[in-house]
Design a protein around this motif. Structure first.
Motif, mmCIF file in Angstrom:
data_model
loop_
_atom_site.group_PDB
_atom_site.id
_atom_site.type_symbol
_atom_site.label_atom_id
_atom_site.label_comp_id
_atom_site.label_asym_id
_atom_site.label_seq_id
_atom_site.Cartn_x
_atom_site.Cartn_y
_atom_site.Cartn_z
ATOM 1 N N TYR A 186 0.554 -10.978 -7.145
ATOM 2 C CA TYR A 186 -0.141 -9.915 -6.415
ATOM 3 C C TYR A 186 -0.100 -8.640 -7.241
ATOM 4 O O TYR A 186 0.782 -8.430 -8.074
ATOM 5 C CB TYR A 186 0.508 -9.670 -5.046
ATOM 6 N N LEU A 187 -1.062 -7.756 -6.993
ATOM 7 C CA LEU A 187 -1.181 -6.519 -7.752
ATOM 8 C C LEU A 187 -1.573 -5.379 -6.828
ATOM 9 O O LEU A 187 -2.538 -5.490 -6.056
ATOM 10 C CB LEU A 187 -2.253 -6.674 -8.841
ATOM 11 N N ARG A 188 -0.822 -4.293 -6.906
ATOM 12 C CA ARG A 188 -1.254 -3.050 -6.260
ATOM 13 C C ARG A 188 -2.238 -2.353 -7.176
ATOM 14 O O ARG A 188 -1.949 -2.102 -8.349
ATOM 15 C CB ARG A 188 -0.059 -2.140 -5.982
ATOM 16 N N VAL A 189 -3.414 -2.016 -6.656
ATOM 17 C CA VAL A 189 -4.475 -1.375 -7.435
ATOM 18 C C VAL A 189 -4.667 0.047 -6.926
ATOM 19 O O VAL A 189 -5.282 0.264 -5.877
ATOM 20 C CB VAL A 189 -5.796 -2.161 -7.326
ATOM 21 N N PRO A 190 -4.162 1.061 -7.632
ATOM 22 C CA PRO A 190 -4.451 2.446 -7.259
ATOM 23 C C PRO A 190 -5.922 2.779 -7.541
ATOM 24 O O PRO A 190 -6.587 2.122 -8.350
ATOM 25 C CB PRO A 190 -3.517 3.263 -8.157
ATOM 26 N N GLN A 191 -6.425 3.818 -6.882
ATOM 27 C CA GLN A 191 -7.814 4.273 -7.070
ATOM 28 C C GLN A 191 -8.811 3.123 -6.852
ATOM 29 O O GLN A 191 -9.800 2.978 -7.562
ATOM 30 C CB GLN A 191 -7.996 4.893 -8.449
ATOM 31 N N ALA A 192 -8.530 2.321 -5.827
ATOM 32 C CA ALA A 192 -9.368 1.146 -5.571
ATOM 33 C C ALA A 192 -10.733 1.501 -5.020
ATOM 34 O O ALA A 192 -11.627 0.646 -4.948
ATOM 35 C CB ALA A 192 -8.650 0.200 -4.603
ATOM 36 N N ILE B 74 0.852 -1.187 0.000
ATOM 37 C CA ILE B 74 0.000 0.000 0.000
ATOM 38 C C ILE B 74 0.895 1.247 0.000
ATOM 39 O O ILE B 74 1.754 1.403 0.860
ATOM 40 C CB ILE B 74 -0.918 0.013 1.239
ATOM 41 N N GLN B 75 0.686 2.126 -0.977
ATOM 42 C CA GLN B 75 1.458 3.368 -1.062
ATOM 43 C C GLN B 75 0.596 4.610 -0.860
ATOM 44 O O GLN B 75 1.095 5.648 -0.429
ATOM 45 C CB GLN B 75 2.166 3.448 -2.421
ATOM 46 N N VAL C 34 -8.582 -11.762 -5.284
ATOM 47 C CA VAL C 34 -9.161 -11.599 -3.956
ATOM 48 C C VAL C 34 -8.436 -10.459 -3.237
ATOM 49 O O VAL C 34 -7.203 -10.416 -3.219
ATOM 50 C CB VAL C 34 -9.058 -12.898 -3.140
ATOM 51 N N VAL C 35 -9.198 -9.563 -2.657
ATOM 52 C CA VAL C 35 -8.620 -8.431 -1.932
ATOM 53 C C VAL C 35 -7.881 -8.939 -0.691
ATOM 54 O O VAL C 35 -8.420 -9.719 0.100
ATOM 55 C CB VAL C 35 -9.719 -7.435 -1.515
ATOM 56 N N GLN C 36 -6.631 -8.476 -0.543
ATOM 57 C CA GLN C 36 -5.825 -8.846 0.613
ATOM 58 C C GLN C 36 -5.728 -7.722 1.639
ATOM 59 O O GLN C 36 -5.708 -7.971 2.833
ATOM 60 C CB GLN C 36 -4.404 -9.220 0.155
ATOM 61 N N GLU C 37 -5.685 -6.475 1.139
ATOM 62 C CA GLU C 37 -5.463 -5.324 2.013
ATOM 63 C C GLU C 37 -6.007 -4.093 1.310
ATOM 64 O O GLU C 37 -5.970 -4.004 0.077
ATOM 65 C CB GLU C 37 -3.958 -5.174 2.285
ATOM 66 N N VAL C 38 -6.509 -3.121 2.086
ATOM 67 C CA VAL C 38 -7.008 -1.882 1.495
ATOM 68 C C VAL C 38 -6.466 -0.681 2.265
ATOM 69 O O VAL C 38 -6.184 -0.761 3.464
ATOM 70 C CB VAL C 38 -8.554 -1.828 1.471
ATOM 71 N N GLY C 39 -6.331 0.446 1.551
ATOM 72 C CA GLY C 39 -5.952 1.692 2.191
ATOM 73 C C GLY C 39 -7.105 2.283 2.978
ATOM 74 O O GLY C 39 -8.276 1.883 2.817
ATOM 75 N N ILE D 286 -6.817 2.801 -14.867
ATOM 76 C CA ILE D 286 -6.845 3.283 -13.491
ATOM 77 C C ILE D 286 -7.528 4.643 -13.492
ATOM 78 O O ILE D 286 -7.057 5.578 -14.139
ATOM 79 C CB ILE D 286 -5.419 3.385 -12.922
ATOM 80 N N ALA D 287 -8.641 4.756 -12.808
ATOM 81 C CA ALA D 287 -9.442 5.983 -12.852
ATOM 82 C C ALA D 287 -10.036 6.252 -11.479
ATOM 83 O O ALA D 287 -10.271 5.333 -10.684
ATOM 84 C CB ALA D 287 -10.552 5.848 -13.889
#
Length: 396
Positions: A135-141, A22-23, A65-70, A88-89
């Motif tokens: 694994y994938l970091r998803v910005p604007q989740a 998470i960034q 599957v979601v592992q972690e969220v900001g 990414i939007a």
């Protein structure tokens, strides 16, 4: 984690890379359960290499599957099953509110004059690490990921990331009149799905052109009238065959689902290959200011559409110095629409179709399911159109 990494023209490798973290407070981390190999990925493998950097992680068609969220992501929680759109939007800027998340003003790559950032797709679109990975970091989740039900296999939903909305938008942009004729050039994943979407949305006749026997056979089984390009001696003969099928006028609507790597343009192929072999900054500049595409598919679309008809372009083009038949387009009063698919614009229309009845045939759409470690061989197989490869899904 393991990921598919770009190292050069026709050189992709599966390697160990650092796990994403998470960034930003709008990020999520997804454990990828399926990730598609797209025709657009082949452009990175072959043509758009000047815009790539060794170490780039490829892929833009994931679900998992979601592992972690900001802290700002309140619509998702660990354990949710999601499909991640390829762009990414933010969902809240002016462009997103117009139904154009591919032009998101929050994530636009303004330094290159491009639209919204994309996963795994060159520095032009932000060089965001891609989804052919564990694994994938998803910005604007808070906006992008689409929650889907538990139960059905990934094949039921994974195409919401790209294939389904791209094909859906291609048909919508084609503006097929009621009971009209839709002609699709190219029967790769997008073209094949566009044929199915066109039939589902009421096209009176769907015609498709390709030259790969397995692709033609599958479209024929889908109820499509197919034309094998290898059976014709010239574009004139193709045009005559299409006119015969369309009352002498040509198709009401044509979808170009081929793009820059169309067969039939040896000069452009040489130019693309030369640019790919130049040092990075030289090849990049040459492609930006003097790039050419293999335009045989687009030129054929112009010939095959009827006067007053519509051409919808979903195939990716990247050139800047391409000669277009503007006189013909103007004289025929052709409407031309194109662009990256606006996934969230169409996902609510498509999701209800991913039912047990499976009207779009998504359950059997993939021709290959492969472990992620086989990605290098899969890219080569897909690029060479071997072993009936039409749609490949990786299982990390």
């Amino acid at each position: 984690m393991r990921a598919t990494v770009w190292h050069g023209k026709r050189d992709v490798r599966v390697e160990n890379v650092p796990d994403p973290t998470i960034q930003e407070d709008t990020d999520a981390i997804i454990r990828v359960t399926s990730s598609g190999l797209c025709g657009s990925d082949l452009h990175l493998y072959e043509v758009l290499t000047p815009f790539m950097t060794p170490g780039d992680i490829l892929g833009h068609e994931p679900m998992g599957v979601v592992q972690e969220v900001g802290t700002a992501v309140t619509n998702l929680k660990p354990g949710d099953r999601v499909v991640v759109p390829f762009q990414i939007a933010c969902g809240s800027c002016w462009m997103c509110r117009q139904g154009l998340p591919t032009q998101c003003e929050t994530t636009q790559v303004t330094e290159h004059g491009m639209g919204a950032r994309l996963f795994g797709y060159t520095k032009l679109y932000g060089a965001v690490p891609g989804a052919q990975a564990e694994y994938l970091r998803v910005p604007q989740a808070q906006y992008g990921p689409i929650k889907v039900p538990e139960g059905p296999a990934d094949d039921r939903f994974v195409y919401l990331s790209d294939v389904l909305p791209t094909a859906w938008q291609a048909v919508q942009y084609a503006a097929v009149p009621p009971d009209g004729t839709l002609l699709v050039l190219g029967l790769g994943p997008i073209g094949a799905m566009a044929c199915r979407v066109g039939r589902h949305l009421g096209a009176g006749k769907v015609i498709a052109l390709d030259l790969v026997p397995e692709r033609l056979d599958r479209a024929r089984r889908d109820g499509v009238t197919v034309l094998d390009l290898t059976a014709f001696d010239s574009p004139d003969d193709v045009e005559a065959a299409v006119r015969e099928l369309t009352g002498g006028r040509g198709a009401d609507s044509v979808i170009d689902a081929v793009g820059t790597e169309a067969h039939g343009s040896p000069v452009a192929r040489v130019a693309q290959s030369a640019a790919a072999l130049l040092p990075g900054s030289w090849g990049e500049k040459l492609t930006e200011i003097a790039g050419v595409d293999r335009l045989s598919a687009l030129h054929l679309a112009v010939r095959l559409v009827r006067r007053g008809g519509t051409i919808s372009i979903s195939g990716v083009y990247g050139g800047s110095a391409d000669p277009l038949p503007m006189l013909t387009l103007f004289d025929k009063q052709v409407q031309l629409r194109m662009g990256q698919a606006n996934v969230r614009r169409w996902s609510d229309d498509i999701l209800p179709l991913l039912t047990d009845e499976d009207p779009l045939g998504v359950d059997e759409f993939a021709t290959h399911h492969l472990p992620l470690d086989e990605a290098p061989d899969a890219y080569a197989m897909f690029q060479k159109k071997e072993d009936g490869a039409i749609k490949i899904l990786f299982r990390p």
